[in-house]
Design a protein around this motif. Structure first.
Motif, PDB file in Angstrom:
ATOM      1  N   LEU A 147      12.758   7.297  30.958  1.00 26.01           N
ATOM      2  CA  LEU A 147      11.719   6.699  30.132  1.00 26.01           C
ATOM      3  C   LEU A 147      10.515   7.628  30.072  1.00 26.01           C
ATOM      4  CD1 LEU A 147      10.640   4.180  28.573  1.00 26.01           C
ATOM      5  CD2 LEU A 147       9.657   3.438  30.744  1.00 26.01           C
ATOM      6  N   SER A 148      10.137   8.037  28.861  1.00 28.99           N
ATOM      7  CA  SER A 148       8.952   8.878  28.721  1.00 28.99           C
ATOM      8  C   SER A 148       7.697   8.043  28.921  1.00 28.99           C
ATOM      9  CB  SER A 148       8.928   9.540  27.332  1.00 28.99           C
ATOM     10  OG  SER A 148       8.849   8.558  26.322  1.00 28.99           O
ATOM     11  N   GLY A 149       6.614   8.711  29.298  1.00 29.65           N
ATOM     12  CA  GLY A 149       5.374   8.001  29.514  1.00 29.65           C
ATOM     13  C   GLY A 149       5.093   7.787  30.992  1.00 29.65           C
ATOM     14  N   PRO A 150       4.028   7.058  31.300  1.00 32.18           N
ATOM     15  CA  PRO A 150       3.617   6.861  32.696  1.00 32.18           C
ATOM     16  C   PRO A 150       4.698   6.188  33.530  1.00 32.18           C
ATOM     17  CG  PRO A 150       1.876   6.172  31.172  1.00 32.18           C
ATOM     18  CD  PRO A 150       3.096   6.428  30.343  1.00 32.18           C
ATOM     19  N   ARG A 151       4.768   6.570  34.797  1.00 27.94           N
ATOM     20  CA  ARG A 151       5.789   6.020  35.677  1.00 27.94           C
ATOM     21  C   ARG A 151       5.622   4.519  35.907  1.00 27.94           C
ATOM     22  NH1 ARG A 151       9.072   9.462  38.373  1.00 27.94           N
ATOM     23  NH2 ARG A 151       8.657  11.694  38.115  1.00 27.94           N
ATOM     24  N   HIS A 152       4.423   4.001  35.744  1.00 27.74           N
ATOM     25  CA  HIS A 152       4.252   2.571  36.002  1.00 27.74           C
ATOM     26  C   HIS A 152       4.920   1.714  34.930  1.00 27.74           C
ATOM     27  CE1 HIS A 152       0.624   3.339  33.417  1.00 27.74           C
ATOM     28  NE2 HIS A 152       0.931   2.146  32.947  1.00 27.74           N
TER      29      HIS A 152
END
Length: 277
Positions: A54-59
Motif C-alpha cells: 500500500l502506497s502512502g503513510p504506514r499508518h
C-alpha cells in the motif's frame, strides 16, 4: 430483458460494508444486480502481507483487517469488473492473475474492460496521473543510478519489491496506456477512470494536463464514472454525462450518499437510474 448495472465508488477495503450496501440496494430496487463495476480503491488486501504494498503513510496499513476482508470476499456474489485507483495491492493487479482473487474479479490496466453484460462497451484506465512518470523508463522511477530502468509493469514490480522503486510509482498510469484507451472504438457506453476529467471546484489544480479529460474528448462516452475525491457529483461535459462517486464511508458503519450509481442496460443503451444511497 434489462440488466441492472451498478458502478461503485472508493471502498478502501471496507468490503463487508460494500456487501451489506449492495444487498440493501437489491432490496430497495426489488431486483438483483447483474454487474458491478468499481472505479478503483476497492482494496482487496486479502493477505496480511498485501498491506506492505500500500502506497502512502504506514499508518494506513491495516493487516489486522485482512481476516474480515477474506470473509467478506467469500460472501461477495456479484460479477465484479474493476480498475485500480491509487490505494491497491498493485503487486496482484498490475500483472493480473485472477486466481489471486478466487477468479471472482476482472481487472484491466487500460483498454476495454470485460464484464458479464452482452454488448455493453466499457473503456477503462487504472491509476492516477503524474507528469514525471508517464513512461516506464522515467529516470525519476528508480532511487539508485545503478538500478535498471523498468520497461514493463513486471519489471517495475521487481524493483518495487527490492526497494529500488517507490511504491507510488505503481499507482501512475503510462502514456502508452492513455493511448491504448484512446484507440478503443469511440462512443463507449461507459468510461471508467479513478480521477475526474476536470478538477473539482474545491480542489487546487496541481497540473494543467488532465488525461481523463483527453479520454472523454477522444471517446465521447455516454457516461464517464470516476471517484478519488470522495464526494458525489453529477455533471455534463460536452455530450458525456459525468458521474463522480463518493467514498463508501467516513465512519465505517454508515454508507455515504452517492457511493454508487445505478444504471439500466436495455440491450442497446445504458440509462441512468439513480444514485445510491
Amino acid at each position: 430483458m434489462s440488466r441492472l448495472v451498478v458502478v461503485i465508488g472508493d471502498v478502501h477495503a471496507e468490503i463487508a460494508l460494500a456487501v451489506t450496501a449492495l444487498e440493501r440496494l437489491e432490496i430497495d430496487l426489488g431486483r438483483p444486480i447483474d454487474q458491478v463495476f468499481s472505479i478503483g480503491d476497492f482494496g482487496l488486501f486479502l493477505d496480511e502481507t498485501d498491506w506492505d504494498w500500500l502506497s502512502g503513510p504506514r499508518h494506513h496499513r491495516h493487516p489486522e483487517a485482512s481476516p474480515a476482508i477474506r470473509e467478506a470476499w467469500h460472501l461477495w456474489r456479484w460479477p465484479l469488473s474493476c480498475i485500480g485507483g491509487n490505494h491497491e495491492p498493485f503487486h496482484k493487479l498490475r500483472v493480473f492473475d485472477s486466481s489471486a482473487f478466487g477468479d471472482k474479479l476482472i481487472y484491466t490496466n487500460a483498454g476495454i474492460l470485460s464484464h458479464s453484460i452482452p454488448n455493453l462497451r466499457v473503456a477503462a484506465l487504472s491509476g492516477i496521473f503524474h507528469p514525471d512518470h508517464l513512461e516506464f523508463s522515467s529516470p525519476q522511477a528508480v532511487r539508485t543510478r545503478s538500478a535498471p530502468k523498468p520497461k514493463t509493469w513486471s519489471e517495475m514490480l521487481e524493483l518495487a519489491h527490492d526497494g529500488s522503486l517507490s511504491l507510488r510509482r505503481l499507482t501512475y498510469y503510462k502514456a502508452s496506456e492513455i493511448a491504448l484507451v484512446a484507440s478503443t472504438p469511440p462512443r463507449p457506453h461507459l468510461l471508467l477512470t479513478h480521477d475526474w476529467p476536470a478538477w473539482p471546484a474545491t480542489a487546487t489544480p496541481l497540473y494543467e494536463d488532465r488525461p481523463e479529460r483527453y479520454l472523454l474528448d477522444a471517446l465521447s462516452p455516454k457516461f464517464h464514472c470516476c471517484g478519488h475525491w470522495h464526494f458525489a457529483s453529477a455533471d455534463q461535459i460536452e455530450d458525456t454525462q459525468v458521474r463522480a462517486l463518493n467514498i463508501i464511508s467516513r465512519s465505517k458503519n454508515f454508507v455515504e450518499p452517492g457511493w454508487a450509481r445505478c444504471f439500466e442496460w436495455d440491450g442497446a443503451e445504458l440509462h441512468d437510474l439513480a444514485a445510491f444511497p
